[in-house]
Design a protein around this motif. Structure first.
Motif, PDB file in Angstrom:
ATOM      1  N   PRO A 140       0.844  -1.207   0.000  1.00 18.94           N
ATOM      2  CA  PRO A 140       0.000   0.000   0.000  1.00 18.94           C
ATOM      3  C   PRO A 140       0.880   1.258   0.000  1.00 18.94           C
ATOM      4  O   PRO A 140       2.102   1.192   0.177  1.00 18.94           O
ATOM      5  N   PHE A 141       0.243   2.413  -0.166  1.00 21.46           N
ATOM      6  CA  PHE A 141       0.972   3.675  -0.142  1.00 21.46           C
ATOM      7  C   PHE A 141       0.371   4.612   0.890  1.00 21.46           C
ATOM      8  O   PHE A 141      -0.804   4.505   1.259  1.00 21.46           O
ATOM      9  N   GLY A 142       1.195   5.537   1.378  1.00 19.53           N
ATOM     10  CA  GLY A 142       0.748   6.510   2.363  1.00 19.53           C
ATOM     11  C   GLY A 142       0.178   7.757   1.719  1.00 19.53           C
ATOM     12  O   GLY A 142       0.100   7.873   0.495  1.00 19.53           O
ATOM     13  N   PRO A 143      -0.234   8.730   2.546  1.00 14.75           N
ATOM     14  CA  PRO A 143      -0.882   9.949   2.029  1.00 14.75           C
ATOM     15  C   PRO A 143       0.007  10.766   1.104  1.00 14.75           C
ATOM     16  O   PRO A 143      -0.495  11.524   0.272  1.00 14.75           O
ATOM     17  N   ASN A 144       1.320  10.626   1.228  1.00 14.24           N
ATOM     18  CA  ASN A 144       2.237  11.359   0.360  1.00 14.24           C
ATOM     19  C   ASN A 144       2.827  10.474  -0.738  1.00 14.24           C
ATOM     20  O   ASN A 144       3.757  10.881  -1.442  1.00 14.24           O
ATOM     21  N   GLY A 145       2.312   9.252  -0.861  1.00 13.64           N
ATOM     22  CA  GLY A 145       2.749   8.367  -1.921  1.00 13.64           C
ATOM     23  C   GLY A 145       3.840   7.389  -1.537  1.00 13.64           C
ATOM     24  O   GLY A 145       4.218   6.535  -2.346  1.00 13.64           O
ATOM     25  N   GLY A 146       4.386   7.501  -0.319  1.00  7.76           N
ATOM     26  CA  GLY A 146       5.431   6.581   0.109  1.00  7.76           C
ATOM     27  C   GLY A 146       4.901   5.184   0.359  1.00  7.76           C
ATOM     28  O   GLY A 146       3.724   4.998   0.704  1.00  7.76           O
ATOM     29  N   GLN A 147       5.751   4.185   0.189  1.00 10.55           N
ATOM     30  CA  GLN A 147       5.327   2.803   0.372  1.00 10.55           C
ATOM     31  C   GLN A 147       5.232   2.437   1.843  1.00 10.55           C
ATOM     32  O   GLN A 147       6.050   2.855   2.656  1.00 10.55           O
ATOM     33  N   LYS A 148       4.238   1.631   2.155  1.00  6.36           N
ATOM     34  CA  LYS A 148       4.025   1.154   3.511  1.00  6.36           C
ATOM     35  C   LYS A 148       4.373  -0.332   3.596  1.00  6.36           C
ATOM     36  O   LYS A 148       4.768  -0.951   2.617  1.00  6.36           O
ATOM     37  N   ARG A 149       4.203  -0.901   4.768  1.00 10.34           N
ATOM     38  CA  ARG A 149       4.584  -2.289   4.986  1.00 10.34           C
ATOM     39  C   ARG A 149       3.805  -3.231   4.070  1.00 10.34           C
ATOM     40  O   ARG A 149       2.582  -3.145   3.975  1.00 10.34           O
ATOM     41  N   PRO A 150       4.510  -4.136   3.399  1.00 10.06           N
ATOM     42  CA  PRO A 150       3.825  -5.091   2.517  1.00 10.06           C
ATOM     43  C   PRO A 150       2.870  -6.003   3.281  1.00 10.06           C
ATOM     44  O   PRO A 150       3.110  -6.335   4.452  1.00 10.06           O
ATOM     45  N   VAL A 151       1.795  -6.381   2.612  1.00  9.41           N
ATOM     46  CA  VAL A 151       0.778  -7.266   3.197  1.00  9.41           C
ATOM     47  C   VAL A 151       0.715  -8.532   2.352  1.00  9.41           C
ATOM     48  O   VAL A 151       0.533  -8.465   1.131  1.00  9.41           O
ATOM     49  N   ARG A 152       0.858  -9.688   2.985  1.00 11.62           N
ATOM     50  CA  ARG A 152       0.801 -10.945   2.244  1.00 11.62           C
ATOM     51  C   ARG A 152      -0.641 -11.416   2.144  1.00 11.62           C
ATOM     52  O   ARG A 152      -1.367 -11.443   3.145  1.00 11.62           O
ATOM     53  N   VAL A 153      -1.062 -11.767   0.932  1.00 14.25           N
ATOM     54  CA  VAL A 153      -2.444 -12.222   0.712  1.00 14.25           C
ATOM     55  C   VAL A 153      -2.429 -13.541  -0.040  1.00 14.25           C
ATOM     56  O   VAL A 153      -1.504 -13.827  -0.809  1.00 14.25           O
ATOM     57  N   LYS A 154      -3.450 -14.342   0.183  1.00 13.05           N
ATOM     58  CA  LYS A 154      -3.612 -15.623  -0.490  1.00 13.05           C
ATOM     59  C   LYS A 154      -5.001 -15.692  -1.111  1.00 13.05           C
ATOM     60  O   LYS A 154      -5.954 -15.122  -0.570  1.00 13.05           O
ATOM     61  N   PRO A 155      -5.150 -16.385  -2.240  1.00 12.89           N
ATOM     62  CA  PRO A 155      -6.478 -16.517  -2.863  1.00 12.89           C
ATOM     63  C   PRO A 155      -7.368 -17.421  -2.032  1.00 12.89           C
ATOM     64  O   PRO A 155      -6.890 -18.330  -1.344  1.00 12.89           O
TER      65      PRO A 155
END
Length: 215
Positions: A140-155
């Protein structure tokens, strides 16, 4: 050199850089690549074990730039192990839609997300498109466009994501970070690289960061 000649494993040299570069994946008008490290006498991502332990952002360029500014040298095909790691079969971009925003309230179910995308004209009625991955990292990205902590997802089925499922899970991940006014227009999910050996995708607007910079 014609853009149609580009393939995974193709080695080129930029006019402004003596170091060769090697295509890892390409999709539509985008190529992502590795670079030769002279001090290692090898490609930067040649150590598969090390690559699986790190966060890696691929170098990225438009194929039109590669075609006009680089010279083809040879092709070093990806090994089976490299293919399994880098997954050049996965798309660069998914779920691009200019009529939907990340800041909108997240639907309760993926079916509701499908309806939202379909009503916006961003999801086809002719069958489900799937992404054949058993897990992905979303950034995801923050309010100023910086990257945030990755989130692992599964189908949900453990095999492949449908586009609406992936966008729904992306919207949930983005909502956990920031809502309200965002530095993007529309939505989109774009290949970034690897996170601990798992393909990673960053969240952004209807245009990727590469195409936003070029516009």
């Amino acid at each position: 050199m014609e853009p149609s000649w580009i393939e995974a494993g193709a080695v080129y040299r930029w006019a402004h850089d003596e170091r060769p570069m090697r295509v890892l994946m390409h999709d539509h008008d985008v190529a992502m690549y590795d670079v030769w490290w002279p001090h290692l006498r090898n490609w930067g991502l040649s150590n598969i074990g090390e690559a699986k332990r790190k966060r890696i952002d691929y170098y990225v360029t438009r194929i039109s730039s590669l075609a006009s500014k680089a010279s083809y040298l040879r092709t070093d095909p990806l090994t089976e192990e490299e293919f399994k790691l880098h997954r050049p079969d996965l798309p660069f971009s998914m779920g691009r839609c200019s009529e939907v925003q990340w800041a909108e309230s997240v639907p309760e179910t993926r079916q509701e997300m499908a309806e939202r995308l379909r009503s916006a004209g961003c999801l086809s009625d002719g069958g489900e498109t799937t992404v054949p991955a058993s897990d992905l990292y979303l950034v995801p990205f923050g309010p100023n466009g910086g990257q945030k902590r990755p989130v692992r997802v599964k189908p949900d089925d453990g095999v492949a994501f449908t586009i609406e499922e992936l966008i729904w899970k992306s919207a949930r991940a983005q909502a956990e970070v920031v809502d309200g006014v965002l530095p993007t227009e529309g939505i989109g999910v774009y290949r970034a690289g690897l996170q601990r050996g798992v393909p990673s995708y960053y969240l952004w607007g209807a245009d990727s960061k590469l195409h936003s910079r070029a516009s």
